[in-house]
Design a protein around this motif. Structure first.
Motif, PDB file in Angstrom:
ATOM      1  N   LEU A  31     -44.692  81.676  41.365  1.00 16.24           N
ATOM      2  CA  LEU A  31     -44.393  81.739  42.793  1.00 16.24           C
ATOM      3  C   LEU A  31     -43.443  82.895  43.094  1.00 16.24           C
ATOM      4  O   LEU A  31     -43.586  83.569  44.110  1.00 16.24           O
ATOM      5  CB  LEU A  31     -43.793  80.410  43.259  1.00 16.24           C
ATOM      6  CG  LEU A  31     -43.549  80.259  44.757  1.00 16.24           C
ATOM      7  CD1 LEU A  31     -44.855  80.396  45.522  1.00 16.24           C
ATOM      8  CD2 LEU A  31     -42.901  78.932  45.051  1.00 16.24           C
ATOM      9  N   LEU A  78     -48.106  82.255  51.098  1.00 12.33           N
ATOM     10  CA  LEU A  78     -47.033  81.530  50.401  1.00 12.33           C
ATOM     11  C   LEU A  78     -47.119  80.027  50.628  1.00 12.33           C
ATOM     12  O   LEU A  78     -46.801  79.236  49.733  1.00 12.33           O
ATOM     13  CB  LEU A  78     -45.666  82.051  50.848  1.00 12.33           C
ATOM     14  CG  LEU A  78     -45.208  83.338  50.182  1.00 12.33           C
ATOM     15  CD1 LEU A  78     -43.872  83.779  50.758  1.00 12.33           C
ATOM     16  CD2 LEU A  78     -45.095  83.178  48.681  1.00 12.33           C
ATOM     17  N   LEU A  81     -50.001  78.608  48.331  1.00 15.74           N
ATOM     18  CA  LEU A  81     -49.876  78.745  46.878  1.00 15.74           C
ATOM     19  C   LEU A  81     -49.556  77.439  46.149  1.00 15.74           C
ATOM     20  O   LEU A  81     -50.134  77.175  45.091  1.00 15.74           O
ATOM     21  CB  LEU A  81     -48.831  79.799  46.518  1.00 15.74           C
ATOM     22  CG  LEU A  81     -49.337  81.234  46.531  1.00 15.74           C
ATOM     23  CD1 LEU A  81     -48.198  82.179  46.220  1.00 15.74           C
ATOM     24  CD2 LEU A  81     -50.459  81.427  45.568  1.00 15.74           C
ATOM     25  N   PRO A  82     -48.677  76.586  46.676  1.00 11.37           N
ATOM     26  CA  PRO A  82     -48.410  75.336  45.942  1.00 11.37           C
ATOM     27  C   PRO A  82     -49.625  74.412  45.828  1.00 11.37           C
ATOM     28  O   PRO A  82     -49.683  73.583  44.937  1.00 11.37           O
ATOM     29  CB  PRO A  82     -47.307  74.661  46.762  1.00 11.37           C
ATOM     30  CG  PRO A  82     -46.658  75.756  47.514  1.00 11.37           C
ATOM     31  CD  PRO A  82     -47.730  76.751  47.783  1.00 11.37           C
TER      32      PRO A  82
END
Length: 85
Positions: A31, A78, A81-82
């Motif tokens: 990340l 962003l 992404l998780p």
């Protein structure tokens, strides 16, 4: 600063940011690395808008619209992404 000097600075900075983003992308898929690549991309978007397109002296609305789009895209990347595997 003259226009040609500004353009040369922009070309040099874009080249450095491009090489930096490639090197960061090869460093690993974390990340933090993804954030650093997106930050380099935002820097490149700012250089293109203010340097090449010469929006430094344009009305604020146009600058905010043109610079807000890369920020929105980076935030979207962003935020997703998780959830990627």
């Amino acid at each position: 600063m003259s226009a040609s000097t500004t353009l040369m600075f922009c070309w040099l900075a874009l080249a450095v940011l491009s090489v930096t983003s490639v090197q960061l992308g090869n460093a690993g898929a974390t990340l933090l690395m993804a954030s650093a690549v997106l930050l380099a991309a935002l820097g490149k978007a700012w250089l293109i808008a203010d340097g090449f397109m010469e929006l430094r002296h344009a009305p604020r609305m146009w600058r905010w619209l043109l610079l807000g789009w890369p920020v929105a895209m980076a935030a979207g990347v962003l935020l997703t992404l998780p959830f990627s595997s």
